[in-house]
Design an enzyme around this catalytic site. Structure first.
Site, PDB file in Angstrom:
ATOM      1  N   TYR A   1       2.976   6.801   2.164  1.00  0.00           N
ATOM      2  CA  TYR A   1       4.219   7.329   1.607  1.00  0.00           C
ATOM      3  C   TYR A   1       3.978   8.350   0.500  1.00  0.00           C
ATOM      4  CZ  TYR A   1       5.651   2.781   3.498  1.00  0.00           C
ATOM      5  OH  TYR A   1       5.845   1.685   4.277  1.00  0.00           O
ATOM      6  N   SER A   2       2.798   8.388  -0.024  1.00  0.00           N
ATOM      7  CA  SER A   2       2.510   9.217  -1.190  1.00  0.00           C
ATOM      8  C   SER A   2       2.732  10.702  -0.907  1.00  0.00           C
ATOM      9  CB  SER A   2       1.057   9.001  -1.633  1.00  0.00           C
ATOM     10  OG  SER A   2       0.729   9.908  -2.661  1.00  0.00           O
TER      11      SER A   2
ATOM     12  N   SER B   1       0.861  -1.181   0.000  1.00  0.00           N
ATOM     13  CA  SER B   1       0.000   0.000   0.000  1.00  0.00           C
ATOM     14  C   SER B   1       0.901   1.237   0.000  1.00  0.00           C
ATOM     15  CB  SER B   1      -0.860  -0.029   1.254  1.00  0.00           C
ATOM     16  OG  SER B   1      -1.482   1.206   1.439  1.00  0.00           O
ATOM     17  N   CYS B   2       0.516   2.256  -0.747  1.00  0.00           N
ATOM     18  CA  CYS B   2       1.353   3.463  -0.825  1.00  0.00           C
ATOM     19  C   CYS B   2       0.770   4.657  -0.091  1.00  0.00           C
ATOM     20  CB  CYS B   2       1.612   3.831  -2.284  1.00  0.00           C
ATOM     21  SG  CYS B   2       0.132   4.335  -3.177  1.00  0.00           S
ATOM     22  N   VAL B   3      -0.396   4.487   0.515  1.00  0.00           N
ATOM     23  CA  VAL B   3      -1.121   5.622   1.091  1.00  0.00           C
ATOM     24  C   VAL B   3      -0.275   6.416   2.091  1.00  0.00           C
ATOM     25  CG1 VAL B   3      -2.246   4.254   2.903  1.00  0.00           C
ATOM     26  CG2 VAL B   3      -3.293   6.371   2.113  1.00  0.00           C
TER      27      VAL B   3
END
Length: 148
Positions: free
Chosen positions: A103-104, A99-101
């Site tokens: 780090y975005s 999941s990138c939420v």
């Protein structure tokens, strides 16, 4: 030169199984351009989102579709259908995207790996499996601002 076998591949959080599509294209190109036969065996996938699970099952039908990446460091884990099965470890290539939420760059409330965010938890789930089974090839993908 020994017995030939398919490369054993697992995916985690791939969503659309684009890694499996890409590997099939590589196998096809090797055959067409070099006369070399490569093949893959899709051993398992892991995806927590139900609509992505449905897409994976409908289009790829992996032998095992696990639900929660955080369970894969255990001896057994739940499938998308609720069964408890042994987690395979004899894998040649793991391809995973967390999941990138957290780090975005679009997130104004970023969380690091150790802050118990969704991204850190999925990363830790991948690494628990990697540490336990030590596959020869691990490919991780994420946004460029991920902390590794």
């Amino acid at each position: 030169h020994g017995e030939k076998r398919a490369m054993r591949v697992a995916t985690m959080c791939s969503g659309t199984e684009s890694p499996i599509l890409a590997l099939h294209m590589i196998c096809q190109a090797c055959e067409e351009q070099y006369g070399v036969t490569l093949s893959i065996e899709h051993v398992f996938s892991c995806e927590i989102e139900p609509f992505k699970q449905a897409y994976i099952e409908r289009n790829f039908a992996p032998p095992i579709l696990f639900r929660d990446i955080r369970e894969l460091g255990n001896k057994c884990a739940a499938t998308a259908y609720g069964a408890l099965v042994e987690v395979p470890g004899d894998i040649d290539i793991l391809i995973a995207g967390t999941s990138c939420v957290d780090y975005s760059n679009l997130n104004n409330e970023k969380k690091g790996l150790d802050e118990k965010g969704e991204s850190g938890q999925t990363f830790r789930g991948i690494m628990d499996w990697v540490k336990k089974f030590q596959p020869p090839i691990v490919i991780l993908e994420n946004v460029s601002s991920a902390p590794w």
